[in-house]
Scaffold this active site. Sequence first.
Site, PDB file in Angstrom:
ATOM      1  N   ASP A   1      -1.778   6.510   5.401  1.00 25.01           N
ATOM      2  CA  ASP A   1      -2.095   7.883   4.990  1.00 25.01           C
ATOM      3  C   ASP A   1      -0.812   8.684   4.802  1.00 25.01           C
ATOM      4  O   ASP A   1       0.223   8.372   5.387  1.00 25.01           O
ATOM      5  CB  ASP A   1      -2.981   8.517   6.068  1.00 25.01           C
ATOM      6  CG  ASP A   1      -3.652   9.796   5.571  1.00 25.01           C
ATOM      7  OD1 ASP A   1      -3.718  10.003   4.342  1.00 25.01           O
ATOM      8  OD2 ASP A   1      -4.096  10.594   6.419  1.00 25.01           O
TER       9      ASP A   1
ATOM     10  N   HIS B   1       2.557   7.508  -3.894  1.00 19.00           N
ATOM     11  CA  HIS B   1       1.854   6.223  -3.965  1.00 19.00           C
ATOM     12  C   HIS B   1       2.826   5.102  -4.366  1.00 19.00           C
ATOM     13  O   HIS B   1       2.733   3.988  -3.861  1.00 19.00           O
ATOM     14  CB  HIS B   1       0.698   6.298  -4.964  1.00 19.00           C
ATOM     15  CG  HIS B   1      -0.389   7.259  -4.547  1.00 19.00           C
ATOM     16  ND1 HIS B   1      -0.857   7.325  -3.251  1.00 19.00           N
ATOM     17  CD2 HIS B   1      -1.098   8.179  -5.250  1.00 19.00           C
ATOM     18  CE1 HIS B   1      -1.811   8.259  -3.186  1.00 19.00           C
ATOM     19  NE2 HIS B   1      -1.963   8.789  -4.373  1.00 19.00           N
TER      20      HIS B   1
ATOM     21  N   LEU C   1       0.963 -15.477   6.508  1.00 20.33           N
ATOM     22  CA  LEU C   1       0.267 -14.216   6.765  1.00 20.33           C
ATOM     23  C   LEU C   1      -0.987 -14.053   5.893  1.00 20.33           C
ATOM     24  O   LEU C   1      -0.920 -14.204   4.666  1.00 20.33           O
ATOM     25  CB  LEU C   1       1.230 -13.052   6.456  1.00 20.33           C
ATOM     26  CG  LEU C   1       0.714 -11.655   6.742  1.00 20.33           C
ATOM     27  CD1 LEU C   1       0.669 -11.383   8.249  1.00 20.33           C
ATOM     28  CD2 LEU C   1       1.594 -10.606   6.058  1.00 20.33           C
TER      29      LEU C   1
HETATM   30  C1  FPP Z   1      -3.222   7.781   1.391  1.00 17.46           C
HETATM   31  O1  FPP Z   1      -2.349   8.829   1.054  1.00 17.46           O
HETATM   32  C2  FPP Z   1      -3.056   6.656   0.524  1.00 17.46           C
HETATM   33  C3  FPP Z   1      -3.981   6.200  -0.380  1.00 17.46           C
HETATM   34  C4  FPP Z   1      -5.284   6.830  -0.615  1.00 17.46           C
HETATM   35  C5  FPP Z   1      -3.718   5.048  -1.211  1.00 17.46           C
HETATM   36  C6  FPP Z   1      -2.971   3.930  -0.553  1.00 17.46           C
HETATM   37  C7  FPP Z   1      -2.147   3.301  -1.565  1.00 17.46           C
HETATM   38  C8  FPP Z   1      -0.887   2.823  -1.386  1.00 17.46           C
HETATM   39  C9  FPP Z   1      -0.231   2.799  -0.075  1.00 17.46           C
HETATM   40  C10 FPP Z   1      -0.082   2.314  -2.495  1.00 17.46           C
HETATM   41  C11 FPP Z   1      -0.755   1.334  -3.380  1.00 17.46           C
HETATM   42  C12 FPP Z   1      -0.994   0.033  -2.763  1.00 17.46           C
HETATM   43  C13 FPP Z   1      -0.859  -1.141  -3.415  1.00 17.46           C
HETATM   44  C14 FPP Z   1      -1.450  -2.345  -2.807  1.00 17.46           C
HETATM   45  C15 FPP Z   1      -0.154  -1.288  -4.673  1.00 17.46           C
HETATM   46  P1  FPP Z   1      -2.986  10.200   0.591  1.00 17.46           P
HETATM   47  O2  FPP Z   1      -2.908  10.254  -0.884  1.00 17.46           O
HETATM   48  O3  FPP Z   1      -4.358  10.341   1.155  1.00 17.46           O
HETATM   49  O4  FPP Z   1      -2.018  11.216   1.239  1.00 17.46           O
HETATM   50  P2  FPP Z   1      -2.379  12.705   1.699  1.00 17.46           P
HETATM   51  O5  FPP Z   1      -3.397  12.568   2.805  1.00 17.46           O
HETATM   52  O6  FPP Z   1      -1.072  13.209   2.180  1.00 17.46           O
HETATM   53  O7  FPP Z   1      -2.905  13.429   0.513  1.00 17.46           O
END
Ligand code: FPP
Length: 241
Positions: A13, A30, A124
């Site tokens: 997150d 991201h 893994l």
């Molecule tokens: C949360 O941050 C993250 C996500 C909803 C997406 C997770 C994706 C990645 C870590 C990158 C992509 C992964 C791959 C496998 C290529 P948020 O956007 O909810 O952050 P915020 O809470 O600060 O808004």
Amino acid sequence: MENNPAHVAIIMDGNGRWAKARGLPRIRGHQVGADRVEEIMRIAPEYGVRYLTLYAFSKENWQRPKDEVQFLMGLLSDYLDHKLEELNRNNVVFNTIGRISDMPQLIQEKIARNTEATKNNTGLVTTFAFSYSSRLEIADACRRIAREVQAGRLDAESVDEQTIQDRLYTANLPDPDLLIRTSGEMRISNFLLWQISYSELYVTDKCWPEFTREEFEKAVRDFQKRERRFGLTAAPLRKTS
Ligand code: FPP
């Protein structure tokens, strides 16, 4: 190293907050988040981790602005293409949980290709949760059980914890030993509700794009100090005087 977590699950997150704090667009968060995914996958085995489960996209995430969803799908699509060779080089098994049928057709095909291409690797096991909802996973398991009972293949009286466990998306995975959440929120957000019954929780204020090896190591060290009891009684208090 002793007492390592064999299975680490992570709620990644704070990509958006990390970007906002730096005056960058959310999508940059991201992108950097995807770099951290790669890094943690590479180093986790050094800490005795054999299973890594990552919350990459929740069922609820479809409600985000269309542009952001599109960007995330593009990032994922590129990742699935460009990292396959590396997955094999690092002996990683690529696995997924969630409603994969919700994903765009092309991504579904790439997921199937990568799953097949890495299934004989012995290192893994990395499980990506896509379009994942734990409540839906449990509902799906209940539906399967109901159908089996209806068809006479299962006796209703014999339904126990194992019956449910065997029908979850995670049927082939052990339960997580350690659940990590980045960016400070004290929430589970519909992730692996059944499976984390006895997992140790670790929440850090660091946002996911900042979750480097150093932060991962801190989480593992913290886990190593925990006394896991699985519902049993605590060790007697030691006398201090
Ligand atoms: C949360 O941050 C993250 C996500 C909803 C997406 C997770 C994706 C990645 C870590 C990158 C992509 C992964 C791959 C496998 C290529 P948020 O956007 O909810 O952050 P915020 O809470 O600060 O808004």
